[in-house]
Design a protein around this motif. Structure first.
Motif, PDB file in Angstrom:
ATOM      1  N   GLY A 160     -34.385  10.094  -3.543  1.00 10.89           N
ATOM      2  CA  GLY A 160     -34.196  11.317  -2.758  1.00 10.89           C
ATOM      3  C   GLY A 160     -33.416  12.406  -3.473  1.00 10.89           C
ATOM      4  O   GLY A 160     -33.227  13.485  -2.923  1.00 10.89           O
ATOM      5  N   ARG A 161     -32.982  12.119  -4.686  1.00 11.00           N
ATOM      6  CA  ARG A 161     -32.245  13.137  -5.448  1.00 11.00           C
ATOM      7  C   ARG A 161     -33.221  13.788  -6.438  1.00 11.00           C
ATOM      8  O   ARG A 161     -33.749  13.125  -7.330  1.00 11.00           O
ATOM      9  N   VAL A 162     -33.453  15.074  -6.238  1.00  9.82           N
ATOM     10  CA  VAL A 162     -34.512  15.749  -6.997  1.00  9.82           C
ATOM     11  C   VAL A 162     -33.922  16.530  -8.182  1.00  9.82           C
ATOM     12  O   VAL A 162     -32.975  17.294  -8.032  1.00  9.82           O
ATOM     13  N   HIS A 163     -34.541  16.316  -9.324  1.00  9.34           N
ATOM     14  CA  HIS A 163     -34.113  16.985 -10.547  1.00  9.34           C
ATOM     15  C   HIS A 163     -35.341  17.653 -11.173  1.00  9.34           C
ATOM     16  O   HIS A 163     -36.327  16.997 -11.488  1.00  9.34           O
ATOM     17  N   VAL A 164     -35.239  18.971 -11.348  1.00 11.42           N
ATOM     18  CA  VAL A 164     -36.326  19.768 -11.926  1.00 11.42           C
ATOM     19  C   VAL A 164     -35.934  20.137 -13.342  1.00 11.42           C
ATOM     20  O   VAL A 164     -34.833  20.640 -13.562  1.00 11.42           O
ATOM     21  N   THR A 165     -36.821  19.857 -14.306  1.00  2.60           N
ATOM     22  CA  THR A 165     -36.426  20.149 -15.692  1.00  2.60           C
ATOM     23  C   THR A 165     -37.546  20.804 -16.476  1.00  2.60           C
ATOM     24  O   THR A 165     -38.727  20.651 -16.166  1.00  2.60           O
ATOM     25  N   ASP A 166     -37.124  21.568 -17.493  1.00  2.00           N
ATOM     26  CA  ASP A 166     -38.064  22.222 -18.390  1.00  2.00           C
ATOM     27  C   ASP A 166     -37.730  21.798 -19.815  1.00  2.00           C
ATOM     28  O   ASP A 166     -36.583  21.943 -20.248  1.00  2.00           O
ATOM     29  N   TYR A 167     -38.692  21.255 -20.540  1.00  2.00           N
ATOM     30  CA  TYR A 167     -38.439  20.798 -21.912  1.00  2.00           C
ATOM     31  C   TYR A 167     -38.460  21.972 -22.878  1.00  2.00           C
ATOM     32  O   TYR A 167     -39.317  22.848 -22.779  1.00  2.00           O
ATOM     33  N   THR A 201     -31.134  21.322 -11.583  1.00  2.00           N
ATOM     34  CA  THR A 201     -32.142  21.907 -12.461  1.00  2.00           C
ATOM     35  C   THR A 201     -31.569  21.851 -13.871  1.00  2.00           C
ATOM     36  O   THR A 201     -30.342  21.949 -14.064  1.00  2.00           O
ATOM     37  N   SER A 202     -32.446  21.691 -14.842  1.00  2.00           N
ATOM     38  CA  SER A 202     -31.940  21.651 -16.220  1.00  2.00           C
ATOM     39  C   SER A 202     -32.986  22.127 -17.206  1.00  2.00           C
ATOM     40  O   SER A 202     -34.185  22.105 -16.932  1.00  2.00           O
ATOM     41  N   VAL A 203     -32.470  22.556 -18.361  1.00  2.00           N
ATOM     42  CA  VAL A 203     -33.308  22.721 -19.542  1.00  2.00           C
ATOM     43  C   VAL A 203     -33.041  21.485 -20.378  1.00  2.00           C
ATOM     44  O   VAL A 203     -31.881  21.191 -20.710  1.00  2.00           O
ATOM     45  N   TYR A 204     -34.111  20.747 -20.692  1.00  2.00           N
ATOM     46  CA  TYR A 204     -33.941  19.547 -21.511  1.00  2.00           C
ATOM     47  C   TYR A 204     -34.196  19.941 -22.962  1.00  2.00           C
ATOM     48  O   TYR A 204     -35.337  20.083 -23.382  1.00  2.00           O
ATOM     49  N   PHE A 205     -33.111  20.148 -23.707  1.00  2.00           N
ATOM     50  CA  PHE A 205     -33.259  20.472 -25.134  1.00  2.00           C
ATOM     51  C   PHE A 205     -33.583  19.168 -25.860  1.00  2.00           C
ATOM     52  O   PHE A 205     -32.718  18.290 -25.986  1.00  2.00           O
ATOM     53  N   LEU A 206     -34.799  19.057 -26.325  1.00  2.00           N
ATOM     54  CA  LEU A 206     -35.258  17.744 -26.820  1.00  2.00           C
ATOM     55  C   LEU A 206     -34.520  17.292 -28.069  1.00  2.00           C
ATOM     56  O   LEU A 206     -34.454  16.108 -28.358  1.00  2.00           O
ATOM     57  N   ARG A 207     -33.970  18.248 -28.806  1.00  2.00           N
ATOM     58  CA  ARG A 207     -33.219  17.796 -29.985  1.00  2.00           C
ATOM     59  C   ARG A 207     -31.772  17.460 -29.613  1.00  2.00           C
ATOM     60  O   ARG A 207     -30.985  17.099 -30.467  1.00  2.00           O
ATOM     61  N   HIS A 208     -31.443  17.572 -28.355  1.00  2.00           N
ATOM     62  CA  HIS A 208     -30.059  17.303 -27.948  1.00  2.00           C
ATOM     63  C   HIS A 208     -30.055  16.539 -26.621  1.00  2.00           C
ATOM     64  O   HIS A 208     -30.236  15.330 -26.604  1.00  2.00           O
ATOM     65  N   LYS A 209     -29.898  17.249 -25.530  1.00  2.00           N
ATOM     66  CA  LYS A 209     -29.852  16.592 -24.219  1.00  2.00           C
ATOM     67  C   LYS A 209     -30.073  17.656 -23.133  1.00  2.00           C
ATOM     68  O   LYS A 209     -30.087  18.845 -23.437  1.00  2.00           O
TER      69      LYS A 209
END
Ligand code: SF4
Length: 282
Positions: A160-167, A201-209
């Protein structure tokens, strides 16, 4: 009747950067250049989208890590090969192509490491945990209220905890205003469709986190204002309503020759080395 155009994070950020650029890109739809960075971003997104289609029915906590690591590597190889003809257009030498391939692999393995750490933090069989952590991927949302759309890379719903992310594959690891607006729009879109805001919400920096952006009333209000501002100022089809806004990115802009080197729009469209259209922004 004045037009209301369906906006997106990319179109709004383009308008804010330069109205004339918006006009060329979104109204005249002039072609724009692609780049090796964009192509490899597209490849990394495809790999992460397909990763969760793996058949995990026979995996155990012991066998999952090597199997999925190999599967991720194979996916990268396959998607890279599919894009090979586009990659060759950049005339990279073999070492340069190896560099981009290895760098993309490094980013995906970094993401994979963090994914497996998350797996360890959940109770249950491997299949149960994998299912729980499998996000909804590449989902298109359209807001009727704000007349804006977005393609969300990954939406996790864990208990039930929603996390929206953009790689992102970019080297700049800061949450810029553009990224903040993008995530704010995703939160608005999610809210309009599901009647609740995402928890994260997050930006997922693929070379980091991943780097998180808090969704609060201030963000939502400022995003709604930005969307409305762009709607108000993009009703016309007249170039004179889209002023040039010279900035420090002009020298890399696709339309630099039209703005500053007296190339006509007609000549630009007819250039023999006309750039190929850019893939969807990654
Ligand atoms: S070159 Fe500069 S002024 Fe011209 S469209 Fe691009 S960003 Fe705008």
């Amino acid at each position: 009747m004045p037009k209301k155009r369906l906006q997106s994070p990319s179109s709004i950020n383009t308008f804010n950067q330069c109205p004339r650029k918006y006009f060329y890109r979104y109204i005249l739809k002039l072609p724009t250049k692609t780049s090796i960075q964009l192509i490899r971003g597209k490849i990394a997104h495809s790999v992460l989208e397909d990763f969760f289609d793996a058949n995990v029915s026979n995996l155990t906590n012991e066998t999952a890590e090597p199997y999925l690591r190999q599967s991720l590597q194979d996916l990268l190889m396959n998607h890279w090969q599919k894009q090979e003809s586009e990659i060759q257009e950049f005339n990279l030498n073999p070492d340069q192509e190896k560099f981009y391939f290895a760098e993309t692999m490094m980013m995906l393995l970094n993401w994979f490491q963090q994914f497996m750490t998350k797996v360890e933090q959940h109770q249950g069989t491997f299949q149960e945990v994998f299912k729980k952590l499998t996000p909804i991927r590449e989902q298109r949302y359209v807001s009727e209220e704000h007349y804006v759309q977005g393609f969300i890379d990954a939406i996790e719903d864990i208990d039930g905890r929603v996390h929206v992310t953009d790689y992102k594959t970019s080297t700049n690891l800061k949450i810029s205003d553009d990224y903040r607006l993008q995530l704010g729009i995703y939160a608005l879109l999610y809210n309009e469709k599901h009647g609740r805001l995402p928890n994260q919400t997050s930006v997922y920096f693929l070379r980091h986190k991943p780097k998180y952006v808090a969704v609060d009333d201030d963000l939502l209000e400022s995003v709604a204002k930005s969307i409305e501002f762009v709607h108000t100022n993009t009703k016309s089809d007249n170039i004179d309503d889209y002023p040039l806004k010279p900035n420090n990115l002009c020298k890399w802009c696709d339309f630099h020759t039209i703005c500053f080197e007296q190339t006509t729009i007609k000549d630009f469209q007819e250039q023999p080395d006309q750039p190929v259209p850019k893939p969807q922004q990654r």
